[in-house]
Design a protein around this motif. Structure first.
Motif, PDB file in Angstrom:
ATOM      1  N   UNK A 159      20.967 -23.211  24.809  1.00  0.00           N
ATOM      2  CA  UNK A 159      20.478 -22.077  24.008  1.00  0.00           C
ATOM      3  C   UNK A 159      21.157 -22.137  22.646  1.00  0.00           C
ATOM      4  N   UNK A 160      20.419 -21.800  21.590  1.00  0.00           N
ATOM      5  CA  UNK A 160      21.026 -21.820  20.254  1.00  0.00           C
ATOM      6  C   UNK A 160      20.331 -20.823  19.343  1.00  0.00           C
ATOM      7  N   UNK A 161      21.041 -20.415  18.309  1.00  0.00           N
ATOM      8  CA  UNK A 161      20.479 -19.565  17.260  1.00  0.00           C
ATOM      9  C   UNK A 161      21.034 -20.043  15.925  1.00  0.00           C
ATOM     10  N   UNK A 162      20.155 -20.211  14.948  1.00  0.00           N
ATOM     11  CA  UNK A 162      20.647 -20.529  13.615  1.00  0.00           C
ATOM     12  C   UNK A 162      20.644 -19.261  12.772  1.00  0.00           C
ATOM     13  N   UNK A 163      21.664 -19.108  11.940  1.00  0.00           N
ATOM     14  CA  UNK A 163      21.924 -17.876  11.191  1.00  0.00           C
ATOM     15  C   UNK A 163      22.001 -18.235   9.713  1.00  0.00           C
ATOM     16  N   UNK A 164      21.202 -17.560   8.902  1.00  0.00           N
ATOM     17  CA  UNK A 164      21.146 -17.859   7.476  1.00  0.00           C
ATOM     18  C   UNK A 164      21.800 -16.744   6.659  1.00  0.00           C
ATOM     19  N   UNK A 175      20.006 -13.699  11.967  1.00  0.00           N
ATOM     20  CA  UNK A 175      19.505 -14.720  12.870  1.00  0.00           C
ATOM     21  C   UNK A 175      18.118 -15.155  12.454  1.00  0.00           C
ATOM     22  N   UNK A 176      17.849 -16.450  12.539  1.00  0.00           N
ATOM     23  CA  UNK A 176      16.561 -16.981  12.118  1.00  0.00           C
ATOM     24  C   UNK A 176      15.714 -17.316  13.345  1.00  0.00           C
ATOM     25  N   UNK A 177      15.979 -18.462  13.968  1.00  0.00           N
ATOM     26  CA  UNK A 177      15.229 -18.851  15.161  1.00  0.00           C
ATOM     27  C   UNK A 177      16.167 -19.031  16.352  1.00  0.00           C
ATOM     28  N   UNK A 178      15.677 -18.618  17.510  1.00  0.00           N
ATOM     29  CA  UNK A 178      16.384 -18.810  18.779  1.00  0.00           C
ATOM     30  C   UNK A 178      15.650 -19.891  19.560  1.00  0.00           C
ATOM     31  N   UNK A 179      16.405 -20.858  20.065  1.00  0.00           N
ATOM     32  CA  UNK A 179      15.826 -21.961  20.827  1.00  0.00           C
ATOM     33  C   UNK A 179      16.423 -21.971  22.232  1.00  0.00           C
ATOM     34  N   UNK A 198      11.534 -23.389  24.305  1.00  0.00           N
ATOM     35  CA  UNK A 198      10.861 -22.189  23.808  1.00  0.00           C
ATOM     36  C   UNK A 198      11.535 -21.778  22.506  1.00  0.00           C
ATOM     37  N   UNK A 199      10.738 -21.622  21.454  1.00  0.00           N
ATOM     38  CA  UNK A 199      11.246 -21.239  20.139  1.00  0.00           C
ATOM     39  C   UNK A 199      10.726 -19.848  19.807  1.00  0.00           C
ATOM     40  N   UNK A 200      11.621 -18.936  19.390  1.00  0.00           N
ATOM     41  CA  UNK A 200      11.216 -17.568  19.087  1.00  0.00           C
ATOM     42  C   UNK A 200      12.011 -17.057  17.887  1.00  0.00           C
ATOM     43  N   UNK A 201      11.374 -16.230  17.095  1.00  0.00           N
ATOM     44  CA  UNK A 201      12.019 -15.626  15.925  1.00  0.00           C
ATOM     45  C   UNK A 201      12.971 -14.521  16.367  1.00  0.00           C
ATOM     46  N   UNK A 202      14.175 -14.500  15.798  1.00  0.00           N
ATOM     47  CA  UNK A 202      15.127 -13.433  16.110  1.00  0.00           C
ATOM     48  C   UNK A 202      14.618 -12.126  15.502  1.00  0.00           C
TER      49      UNK A 202
END
Length: 274
Positions: A77-82, A90-94, A116-120
């Motif tokens: 599981x991951x989340x990228x943060x801008x 948070x941008x996208x959660x994978x 599964x890719x979803x917008x935070x």
């Protein structure tokens, strides 16, 4: 078993060994998958006691921060943060789950990793502020429900010290007082304008829940119909009754050859599965 998942703590250091990103949270996943005989089943994926965070990075003005965790038999599981001006978000959660994990997916028809890719959906947070959410919240996408609670996160930490200033999630800061059914303890006596007490009345019973009509489609055909009124009775020190409002409840799920799964989400942190 809701709170039997393990907590995750990630403390990322920069080149000078100062904290640049801190996160501490709990999560679990509800996943609907197709079995070998064509049925659709919903399983629960919990974090294991051993979690790694390989690939997590601090980020900077031009590069997103990344919180990445790996657990169990090939799950991640991951989340990228801008960062944008004075805020971070948070941008996208994978989410990647591996159906080769027979303990979780004992009879999955599709084998191997599924991503599964979803917008935070959460709002931006001011820099030098820690995001906190004690209550649970849900993110649904592609036959998965991600459930988070006890969340503490700060990206782009300044001077290596996690801030004491908090930004709370909507679930922790309700806009109005919660509706509690009348009980002997919370019913008050009314008074007239002349200050003479009005007659004491018995507590008003909780009304029956409104009946909702819920349905699922398989292609262009309806495969599941439910007409039902739902009321939850929560056992605690003071029992709490909650009526599910069909006007604000969304139905989701899947139909198989011999099994159907109906998920009802009332938009207020209540998720019911049949």
């Amino acid at each position: 078993g809701f709170f039997q998942s393990y907590a995750v703590e990630v403390d990322i250091k920069d080149a000078s060994n100062a904290t640049c990103l801190y996160a501490d949270w709990m999560m679990r996943f509800l996943i609907t998958y197709e079995s070998n005989n064509g049925d659709y089943k919903t399983t629960t994926l919990n974090l294991s006691s051993s979690v790694t965070h390989n690939g997590s990075i601090c980020g900077n003005d031009t590069q997103a921060a990344l919180v990445a965790v790996q657990f169990g038999e090939g799950h991640s599981w991951s989340i990228n943060i801008t960062k944008n001006n004075e805020t971070y978000q948070g941008d996208f959660i994978t989410l990647t789950y591996n159906t080769n994990d027979t303990a979780v997916f004992p009879d999955a028809k599709r084998k191997g990793p599924v991503t599964v890719l979803v917008k935070d959906p959460l709002h931006p947070v001011q820099l030098n502020t820690v995001f906190v959410c004690h209550n649970s919240y849900f993110i649904e996408a592609e036959n998965t429900t991600q459930i988070f609670w006890n969340v503490t996160v700060q990206a782009f930490v300044q001077n290596g010290t996690v801030s004491k200033k908090e930004s709370r999630c909507p679930a922790d800061t309700p806009t109005s007082a919660p509706t509690v059914p009348p009980t002997i303890a919370n019913v008050t006596t009314a008074f007239t304008t002349t200050l003479s007490p009005a007659p004491t009345t018995a507590p008003k019973p909780v009304e029956n829940p409104d009946t909702g009509n819920y349905s699922l489609k398989s292609g262009n055909k309806t495969c599941f119909l439910a007409t039902v009124g739902l009321q939850l009775n929560v056992s605690q020190d003071k029992p709490l009754l909650i009526n599910i409002n069909p006007k604000t409840t969304v139905a989701d799920g899947a139909c198989g050859n011999t099994t159907a799964t109906l998920k009802l989400n009332d938009g207020n942190s209540t998720l019911i599965g049949f």
